[in-house]
Design a protein around this motif. Structure first.
Motif, PDB file in Angstrom:
ATOM      1  N   PHE A 122      18.458 -19.467   5.970  1.00  0.00           N
ATOM      2  CA  PHE A 122      18.975 -19.771   7.255  1.00  0.00           C
ATOM      3  C   PHE A 122      18.383 -18.962   8.294  1.00  0.00           C
ATOM      4  O   PHE A 122      17.707 -17.762   8.067  1.00  0.00           O
ATOM      5  N   PHE A 123      17.923 -19.442   9.381  1.00  0.00           N
ATOM      6  CA  PHE A 123      17.286 -19.000  10.703  1.00  0.00           C
ATOM      7  C   PHE A 123      18.156 -19.158  11.891  1.00  0.00           C
ATOM      8  O   PHE A 123      18.971 -19.954  12.030  1.00  0.00           O
ATOM      9  N   PRO A 124      18.065 -18.305  12.701  1.00  0.00           N
ATOM     10  CA  PRO A 124      18.728 -18.284  14.120  1.00  0.00           C
ATOM     11  C   PRO A 124      18.432 -19.296  15.026  1.00  0.00           C
ATOM     12  O   PRO A 124      19.434 -19.724  15.641  1.00  0.00           O
ATOM     13  N   ASN A 125      17.256 -19.867  15.029  1.00  0.00           N
ATOM     14  CA  ASN A 125      16.793 -20.608  16.063  1.00  0.00           C
ATOM     15  C   ASN A 125      15.526 -21.603  15.351  1.00  0.00           C
ATOM     16  O   ASN A 125      15.329 -21.544  14.248  1.00  0.00           O
ATOM     17  N   ALA A 126      14.849 -22.400  16.244  1.00  0.00           N
ATOM     18  CA  ALA A 126      13.997 -23.213  15.872  1.00  0.00           C
ATOM     19  C   ALA A 126      12.884 -22.740  15.830  1.00  0.00           C
ATOM     20  O   ALA A 126      11.700 -23.686  15.427  1.00  0.00           O
ATOM     21  N   GLN A 127      12.558 -21.459  16.096  1.00  0.00           N
ATOM     22  CA  GLN A 127      11.305 -20.891  15.926  1.00  0.00           C
ATOM     23  C   GLN A 127      11.047 -20.536  14.365  1.00  0.00           C
ATOM     24  O   GLN A 127       9.835 -20.206  14.130  1.00  0.00           O
ATOM     25  N   PHE A 128      12.149 -20.497  13.826  1.00  0.00           N
ATOM     26  CA  PHE A 128      11.690 -20.170  12.172  1.00  0.00           C
ATOM     27  C   PHE A 128      10.905 -18.841  12.048  1.00  0.00           C
ATOM     28  O   PHE A 128      10.208 -18.709  11.019  1.00  0.00           O
ATOM     29  N   GLN A 129      11.101 -17.794  12.689  1.00  0.00           N
ATOM     30  CA  GLN A 129      10.271 -16.610  12.812  1.00  0.00           C
ATOM     31  C   GLN A 129      11.004 -15.393  11.720  1.00  0.00           C
ATOM     32  O   GLN A 129      10.429 -14.984  10.989  1.00  0.00           O
ATOM     33  N   THR A 130      12.175 -15.026  11.920  1.00  0.00           N
ATOM     34  CA  THR A 130      13.193 -14.015  11.359  1.00  0.00           C
ATOM     35  C   THR A 130      14.223 -14.778  10.417  1.00  0.00           C
ATOM     36  O   THR A 130      14.905 -15.170  11.169  1.00  0.00           O
ATOM     37  N   MET A 131      14.214 -14.835   9.359  1.00  0.00           N
ATOM     38  CA  MET A 131      15.442 -15.261   8.679  1.00  0.00           C
ATOM     39  C   MET A 131      16.848 -14.267   8.883  1.00  0.00           C
ATOM     40  O   MET A 131      16.662 -13.065   9.347  1.00  0.00           O
ATOM     41  N   MET A 132      17.716 -14.947   8.342  1.00  0.00           N
ATOM     42  CA  MET A 132      19.118 -14.139   8.574  1.00  0.00           C
ATOM     43  C   MET A 132      19.167 -13.087   7.636  1.00  0.00           C
ATOM     44  O   MET A 132      18.859 -13.122   6.438  1.00  0.00           O
ATOM     45  N   ASP A 133      19.573 -11.901   8.036  1.00  0.00           N
ATOM     46  CA  ASP A 133      19.810 -10.865   7.043  1.00  0.00           C
ATOM     47  C   ASP A 133      20.532 -11.047   5.988  1.00  0.00           C
ATOM     48  O   ASP A 133      21.816 -11.547   6.490  1.00  0.00           O
ATOM     49  N   PRO A 134      20.024 -10.973   4.611  1.00  0.00           N
ATOM     50  CA  PRO A 134      21.037 -11.158   3.753  1.00  0.00           C
ATOM     51  C   PRO A 134      22.429 -10.440   3.833  1.00  0.00           C
ATOM     52  O   PRO A 134      23.446 -11.109   3.148  1.00  0.00           O
ATOM     53  N   SER A 135      22.351  -9.156   4.213  1.00  0.00           N
ATOM     54  CA  SER A 135      23.721  -8.419   4.270  1.00  0.00           C
ATOM     55  C   SER A 135      24.758  -8.986   5.339  1.00  0.00           C
ATOM     56  O   SER A 135      25.624  -8.530   5.341  1.00  0.00           O
ATOM     57  N   SER A 136      24.260  -9.923   6.183  1.00  0.00           N
ATOM     58  CA  SER A 136      25.116 -10.597   7.225  1.00  0.00           C
ATOM     59  C   SER A 136      25.933 -11.902   6.438  1.00  0.00           C
ATOM     60  O   SER A 136      27.055 -12.523   7.309  1.00  0.00           O
ATOM     61  N   TYR A 137      25.691 -12.001   5.341  1.00  0.00           N
ATOM     62  CA  TYR A 137      26.436 -13.299   4.796  1.00  0.00           C
ATOM     63  C   TYR A 137      27.926 -12.765   4.555  1.00  0.00           C
ATOM     64  O   TYR A 137      28.130 -11.833   4.056  1.00  0.00           O
ATOM     65  N   PRO A 138      28.880 -13.775   4.501  1.00  0.00           N
ATOM     66  CA  PRO A 138      28.617 -15.037   5.040  1.00  0.00           C
ATOM     67  C   PRO A 138      28.450 -15.315   6.226  1.00  0.00           C
ATOM     68  O   PRO A 138      28.785 -14.558   7.227  1.00  0.00           O
ATOM     69  N   LEU A 139      27.606 -16.211   6.753  1.00  0.00           N
ATOM     70  CA  LEU A 139      27.078 -16.541   8.076  1.00  0.00           C
ATOM     71  C   LEU A 139      28.277 -17.394   8.764  1.00  0.00           C
ATOM     72  O   LEU A 139      29.032 -17.881   8.324  1.00  0.00           O
ATOM     73  N   GLU A 140      28.335 -16.979  10.200  1.00  0.00           N
ATOM     74  CA  GLU A 140      29.573 -17.670  10.929  1.00  0.00           C
ATOM     75  C   GLU A 140      28.712 -18.582  12.183  1.00  0.00           C
ATOM     76  O   GLU A 140      28.051 -18.223  12.748  1.00  0.00           O
ATOM     77  N   TYR A 141      29.275 -19.567  12.065  1.00  0.00           N
ATOM     78  CA  TYR A 141      28.922 -20.770  13.107  1.00  0.00           C
ATOM     79  C   TYR A 141      30.027 -21.232  13.997  1.00  0.00           C
ATOM     80  O   TYR A 141      31.028 -21.463  13.356  1.00  0.00           O
ATOM     81  N   GLN A 204       6.756 -26.180   2.269  1.00  0.00           N
ATOM     82  CA  GLN A 204       7.678 -25.753   3.218  1.00  0.00           C
ATOM     83  C   GLN A 204       8.442 -26.789   3.852  1.00  0.00           C
ATOM     84  O   GLN A 204       7.783 -27.832   4.258  1.00  0.00           O
ATOM     85  N   PHE A 205       9.785 -26.867   4.074  1.00  0.00           N
ATOM     86  CA  PHE A 205      10.602 -27.851   4.495  1.00  0.00           C
ATOM     87  C   PHE A 205      11.582 -27.370   5.364  1.00  0.00           C
ATOM     88  O   PHE A 205      12.560 -26.363   5.277  1.00  0.00           O
ATOM     89  N   ARG A 206      11.682 -27.500   6.430  1.00  0.00           N
ATOM     90  CA  ARG A 206      12.545 -27.018   7.699  1.00  0.00           C
ATOM     91  C   ARG A 206      13.385 -28.048   8.321  1.00  0.00           C
ATOM     92  O   ARG A 206      12.671 -29.129   8.558  1.00  0.00           O
ATOM     93  N   PHE A 207      14.617 -27.851   8.611  1.00  0.00           N
ATOM     94  CA  PHE A 207      15.621 -28.985   8.964  1.00  0.00           C
ATOM     95  C   PHE A 207      16.674 -28.173   9.631  1.00  0.00           C
ATOM     96  O   PHE A 207      16.943 -26.960   9.538  1.00  0.00           O
TER      97      PHE A 207
END
Length: 337
Positions: A122-141, A204-207
């Motif tokens: 998972f990524f924070p935005n549409a730039q797909f530059q830095t993925m979400m930190d694995p230690s931050s799971y579970p992710l909150e939205y 690679q597949f981004r959505f």
């Protein structure tokens, strides 16, 4: 338990003159592990005459090494020896266990494609530059916020491409669990909020899609996808077919898959999560509509409300008494009393 006794501490005594409390079991023999310098005993906790004692804090397993004599002899010139020993274990202790909610890379080996991996992030935005930190799971939205996802395959075989056949959401890490919500099905976007973003390469597949929650007590969501690898630019592979609608004949599709079996892998399930929804607190405001030009504070409003309630109660009592006063009583005749 393991016990080692230096032979120099008891001259002229050897392991064949010594034994444990109960030497009947072959594992209790002191000759098995002893050497030229030490008598060595390896004793099970439930054999060889081991006794168990306990107190408030410990469990103690006790045994001893003693001399053994021939029962047919009348006398002995061997020294009497007792080597008592025990091991103790605390009855209470602290244990810890940690786990990581983030799913690791999925590694697959398949004939014709060798060893390849899938990475779902998972990524924070549409730039797909830095993925979400694995230690931050579970992710909150937040409900309705956009979730950005990327699936990437790596392979030692060149000229390959990735195809995401289907994706679904479930409250558990099991794509077959009900309820399951379809996001992508047969290569087609099913959820109306799904957007496909440009990828860096063919593997690679981004959505992305808008966050939601399952109705009921479920407070988490896992995303699972069925993916496969194909030989790039081969018109007969599943990857080249893209979105398949329901009008395609199943027999025709199966026939084409059989012909393309050597140029595409089998489908593999990958998942990532869980996702949690942020709790939102909603406040309810009660608005009192007043005529223009009137400005009342809360205390005055409260007093006015109490007065209105009191007037209503007094009016109700007056109406009730009015109804009661309208009733006329007449004396019954003597014969009917």
């Amino acid at each position: 338990m393991r016990v080692e006794v230096d032979k120099s501490t008891f001259p002229r005594l050897h392991e064949d003159h010594l034994q444990l409390n109960d030497p009947s079991n072959v594992v209790c023999s002191l000759q098995t592990h002893s050497n030229s310098t030490h008598v060595i005993a390896i004793i099970p906790l439930n054999a060889c005459g081991t006794q168990i004692e306990e107190d408030d804090e410990y469990l103690k397993f006790k045994n001893e090494i003693i001399t053994v004599d021939n029962g047919r002899n009348l006398i002995t010139r061997k020294h009497l020896l007792e080597v008592k020993f025990y091991c103790q274990y605390p009855k209470r202790g602290n244990v810890t266990q940690a786990f990581t909610a983030h799913r690791n890379i999925t590694t697959v080996w398949e004939k014709g494609f060798g060893k390849f991996t899938y990475q779902f992030e998972f990524f924070p935005n549409a730039q797909f530059q830095t993925m979400m930190d694995p230690s931050s799971y579970p992710l909150e939205y937040g409900l309705g916020s956009r979730i950005y996802m990327q699936i990437e395959a790596t392979s030692s075989v060149s000229n390959t491409e990735l195809f995401v056949e289907s994706c679904s959401a479930s409250p558990y890490d099991n794509p077959n669990y009900w309820p399951t919500y379809a996001i992508i099905l047969d290569g087609c976007n099913v959820d109306s909020t799904v957007r496909i973003h440009s990828s860096a390469h063919s593997r690679q597949f981004r959505f992305s899609m808008e966050a939601f929650k399952f109705i009921g007590l479920h407070d988490q969501v896992y995303i699972s996808c069925s993916v496969l690898m194909c030989q790039a630019r081969d018109p007969n592979t599943r990857c080249s077919k893209g979105c398949l609608n329901s009008t395609l004949s199943p027999s025709l599709y199966n026939h084409k898959r059989k012909r393309a079996a050597v140029t595409q892998s089998t489908a593999h399930f990958i998942s990532q999560g869980p996702l949690h929804l942020k709790r939102s607190v909603r406040s309810i405001q009660v608005v009192l509509l007043l005529s223009p030009g009137i400005n009342l504070n809360l205390n005055l409003v409260f007093i006015a409300g109490c007065l209105l309630a009191a007037v209503g109660m007094i009016s109700g009592v007056a109406v009730y008494k009015a109804k009661i006063s309208g009733v006329k009583y007449q004396p019954l005749p003597t014969l009917e009393s």
